[in-house]
Write a protein that holds these residues in place. Structure first.
Motif, PDB file in Angstrom:
ATOM      1  N   SER A  53       0.850  -1.204   0.000  1.00 47.63           N
ATOM      2  CA  SER A  53       0.000   0.000   0.000  1.00 47.63           C
ATOM      3  C   SER A  53       0.876   1.241   0.000  1.00 47.63           C
ATOM      4  O   SER A  53       2.077   1.176   0.311  1.00 47.63           O
ATOM      5  CB  SER A  53      -0.925   0.043   1.228  1.00 47.63           C
ATOM      6  OG  SER A  53      -0.185   0.368   2.385  1.00 47.63           O
ATOM      7  N   GLY A  54       0.259   2.367  -0.296  1.00 51.76           N
ATOM      8  CA  GLY A  54       0.964   3.645  -0.213  1.00 51.76           C
ATOM      9  C   GLY A  54       1.337   3.971   1.225  1.00 51.76           C
ATOM     10  O   GLY A  54       2.379   4.571   1.492  1.00 51.76           O
ATOM     11  N   ALA A  82      -3.140   9.295   6.142  1.00 51.03           N
ATOM     12  CA  ALA A  82      -1.985   8.396   6.013  1.00 51.03           C
ATOM     13  C   ALA A  82      -0.662   9.159   6.042  1.00 51.03           C
ATOM     14  O   ALA A  82       0.356   8.634   6.515  1.00 51.03           O
ATOM     15  CB  ALA A  82      -2.085   7.593   4.713  1.00 51.03           C
ATOM     16  N   THR A  83      -0.667  10.398   5.557  1.00 53.51           N
ATOM     17  CA  THR A  83       0.545  11.224   5.541  1.00 53.51           C
ATOM     18  C   THR A  83       1.117  11.339   6.958  1.00 53.51           C
ATOM     19  O   THR A  83       2.302  11.074   7.189  1.00 53.51           O
ATOM     20  CB  THR A  83       0.204  12.637   5.003  1.00 53.51           C
ATOM     21  OG1 THR A  83      -0.365  12.506   3.696  1.00 53.51           O
ATOM     22  CG2 THR A  83       1.427  13.532   4.933  1.00 53.51           C
ATOM     23  N   VAL A 125       3.335  16.983   0.357  1.00 56.23           N
ATOM     24  CA  VAL A 125       2.386  16.127  -0.367  1.00 56.23           C
ATOM     25  C   VAL A 125       2.106  16.825  -1.698  1.00 56.23           C
ATOM     26  O   VAL A 125       1.834  18.018  -1.717  1.00 56.23           O
ATOM     27  CB  VAL A 125       1.066  15.981   0.424  1.00 56.23           C
ATOM     28  CG1 VAL A 125       0.058  15.135  -0.349  1.00 56.23           C
ATOM     29  CG2 VAL A 125       1.335  15.381   1.801  1.00 56.23           C
ATOM     30  N   ASP A 151       5.349  12.714  -0.504  1.00 60.20           N
ATOM     31  CA  ASP A 151       4.121  11.922  -0.558  1.00 60.20           C
ATOM     32  C   ASP A 151       3.540  12.131  -1.958  1.00 60.20           C
ATOM     33  O   ASP A 151       2.858  13.117  -2.230  1.00 60.20           O
ATOM     34  CB  ASP A 151       3.138  12.345   0.529  1.00 60.20           C
ATOM     35  CG  ASP A 151       1.873  11.473   0.538  1.00 60.20           C
ATOM     36  OD1 ASP A 151       1.581  10.860  -0.513  1.00 60.20           O
ATOM     37  OD2 ASP A 151       1.180  11.416   1.567  1.00 60.20           O
ATOM     38  N   LYS A 180      -6.757   6.179  -7.384  1.00 57.76           N
ATOM     39  CA  LYS A 180      -5.594   6.968  -7.812  1.00 57.76           C
ATOM     40  C   LYS A 180      -5.497   6.953  -9.344  1.00 57.76           C
ATOM     41  O   LYS A 180      -6.230   6.221 -10.012  1.00 57.76           O
ATOM     42  CB  LYS A 180      -4.313   6.422  -7.154  1.00 57.76           C
ATOM     43  CG  LYS A 180      -4.383   6.393  -5.626  1.00 57.76           C
ATOM     44  CD  LYS A 180      -4.324   7.790  -4.994  1.00 57.76           C
ATOM     45  CE  LYS A 180      -4.988   7.862  -3.649  1.00 57.76           C
ATOM     46  NZ  LYS A 180      -4.161   7.608  -2.486  1.00 57.76           N
ATOM     47  N   TYR A 306     -10.080  17.628   1.745  1.00 59.59           N
ATOM     48  CA  TYR A 306     -10.516  16.851   2.887  1.00 59.59           C
ATOM     49  C   TYR A 306     -11.333  17.752   3.796  1.00 59.59           C
ATOM     50  O   TYR A 306     -10.948  18.898   4.000  1.00 59.59           O
ATOM     51  CB  TYR A 306      -9.285  16.298   3.613  1.00 59.59           C
ATOM     52  CG  TYR A 306      -8.515  15.366   2.693  1.00 59.59           C
ATOM     53  CD1 TYR A 306      -8.825  14.010   2.631  1.00 59.59           C
ATOM     54  CD2 TYR A 306      -7.557  15.879   1.821  1.00 59.59           C
ATOM     55  CE1 TYR A 306      -8.152  13.178   1.746  1.00 59.59           C
ATOM     56  CE2 TYR A 306      -6.890  15.046   0.930  1.00 59.59           C
ATOM     57  CZ  TYR A 306      -7.198  13.696   0.894  1.00 59.59           C
ATOM     58  OH  TYR A 306      -6.558  12.892   0.003  1.00 59.59           O
TER      59      TYR A 306
HETATM   60  C1  LIG Z   1      -3.943   7.521  -1.020  1.00 63.73           C
HETATM   61  C2  LIG Z   1      -3.004   8.326  -0.207  1.00 63.73           C
HETATM   62  C3  LIG Z   1      -2.106   7.739   0.695  1.00 63.73           C
HETATM   63  C4  LIG Z   1      -2.152   6.297   1.100  1.00 63.73           C
HETATM   64  O1  LIG Z   1      -2.123   5.364   0.088  1.00 63.73           O
HETATM   65  P1  LIG Z   1      -2.813   3.925   0.285  1.00 63.73           P
HETATM   66  O2  LIG Z   1      -2.351   3.168  -0.898  1.00 63.73           O
HETATM   67  O3  LIG Z   1      -4.282   4.146   0.324  1.00 63.73           O
HETATM   68  O4  LIG Z   1      -2.306   3.347   1.581  1.00 63.73           O
HETATM   69  C5  LIG Z   1      -1.183   8.558   1.320  1.00 63.73           C
HETATM   70  N1  LIG Z   1      -1.140   9.880   1.092  1.00 63.73           N
HETATM   71  C6  LIG Z   1      -2.002  10.488   0.258  1.00 63.73           C
HETATM   72  C7  LIG Z   1      -1.889  11.961   0.032  1.00 63.73           C
HETATM   73  C8  LIG Z   1      -2.973   9.738  -0.411  1.00 63.73           C
HETATM   74  O5  LIG Z   1      -3.844  10.349  -1.223  1.00 63.73           O
END
Ligand SMILES: *Cc1c(COP(=O)(O)O)cnc(C)c1O
Length: 361
Positions: A53-54, A82-83, A125, A151, A180, A306
């Motif tokens: 995952s990201g 997640a950042t 980001v 990011d 994405k 967001y």
């Molecule tokens: C989608 C996203 C992530 C996390 O990626 P995942 O693959 O969903 O874990 C992190 N940072 C940003 C800015 C995102 O849009």
């Protein structure tokens, strides 16, 4: 209803998965290695390490950069959680800094003001598909001896001054989540120019093992599977064409939307429009809800990325003064811009937005 986002999965993706299933090689194997090689072509030949995952990509990249307890990492609060989660999961502290009003990206001056003796890294980001002001972050990092982690979850093939997302930081992390610009189902990729960091990432994603049962460090299992990599490889081949389509769709919306602020593209930036995000002149989230309801009644989906800044989420619960972040949270609205929109869809989106603006604002 025109959906705000739509993953495109075709016969080629289905055949790729079938090929892997028939091979019997289900975990990381030749498809992952090929995906890493192919992705590397879009990030200046840097090392690529695929993840599940990201979020795992961000978490393990920070660990491989040596970041942990007692360290601070400067992040925007106007992003997906997640950042900041990735920073917190290492034991380090995410330090939230404000954004630039025009681009919604981390403001280099706000980041500079947030630097303390504990600061180890800055994590800009590339929000909505546009790179942060990386030239300025690069000088800031150099000046203060800091590392940069990009990011890049929303910015596949985006560029600034001729360098792609992924070609700036000590590490950069991409996501292949279904919404994405390209997907592998779930998945992520860390990009780094540093051979040592790359090796540490390969260890960390696989129980700390390079050779089986000779675990060198305490690691995770965050490997990408060949099933996911096979989907990702097909999507990567289509990505340049899809990106052009997103840009053409955005150009149409730019030219035809009236009454709201359209996305600002900074000089030198190549925007890939993960989101096409407008700013509406409203004072509260409730007024924006009315705007969205009106779009929805006209058959146009939209989304808010967001609505709550990360620092105010129950998971962080901080009281901070980030006025541009708060303003953006109340006023942004993302419209459909994905490559499967037809010409008629795009006309409907532009008309619905312009009409709603004239009715409600
Ligand atoms: C989608 C996203 C992530 C996390 O990626 P995942 O693959 O969903 O874990 C992190 N940072 C940003 C800015 C995102 O849009």
């Amino acid at each position: 209803m025109i959906p705000a986002a739509k993953p495109i999965i075709g016969d080629e993706e289905r055949e790729a998965v079938d090929r892997v299933l028939r091979s019997g090689m289900l975990t990381s194997g030749p498809e992952v290695a090929a995906f890493e090689d192919e992705f590397s072509e879009y990030v200046g030949g840097r090392h690529c390490i695929a993840m599940n995952s990201g979020t795992s990509a961000l978490h393990l990249a920070l660990l491989a950069m040596g970041i942990g307890s007692g360290d601070e990492v400067i992040v925007p609060s106007f992003s997906f959680a997640a950042t900041a989660n990735a920073v917190a999961l290492t034991g380090a502290t995410p330090v939230f800094a404000d954004i630039d009003r025009a681009t919604f990206n981390l403001d280099p001056e706000a980041a500079r003001a947030a630097i303390t003796p504990r600061t180890k890294a800055i994590m800009p980001v590339h929000l909505y598909g546009q790179l942060a002001a990386m030239d300025r972050f690069e000088s800031l990092a150099e000046e203060h001896g800091l590392q940069i982690i990009e990011d890049s979850a929303q910015s596949h093939l985006a560029a600034f001054n001729g360098r792609n997302a992924g070609e700036w930081g000590q590490t950069a992390c991409f996501s292949f989540y279904p919404t994405k610009n390209m997907t592998s189902g779930e998945g992520g990729m860390v990009v780094t120019p540093d051979e040592k960091v790359a090796r540490m990432l390969r260890l960390l994603r696989s129980q700390g093992m390079e050779r089986r049962y000779e675990n060198e460090v305490v690691g995770f299992n965050t490997r990408m599977t060949d099933i996911h990599a096979a989907i990702g490889r097909v999507q990567l081949r289509k990505l340049p064409e899809w990106t052009k389509q997103r840009q053409a769709n955005a150009a149409f919306l730019d030219a035809n939307i009236k009454g709201v602020v359209i996305p600002h593209v900074a000089p030198g930036a190549t925007h890939v429009y993960h989101q096409y995000t407008i700013r509406i002149p409203v004072e509260t989230g409730a007024e924006r809800d009315a705007f969205m309801a009106s779009l929805s009644a006209k058959g146009v989906g939209s989304g808010v990325y967001y609505p709550i800044p990360i620092h105010r989420l129950p998971s962080f619960k901080l009281t901070l003064d980030l006025p541009e972040t708060e303003l953006a949270c109340r006023r942004v609205l993302s419209l459909p811009v994905h490559p499967s929109l037809s010409g008629d869809d795009l006309k409907s989106v532009a008309e619905a937005v312009s009409q709603t603006a004239s009715e409600l604002l």
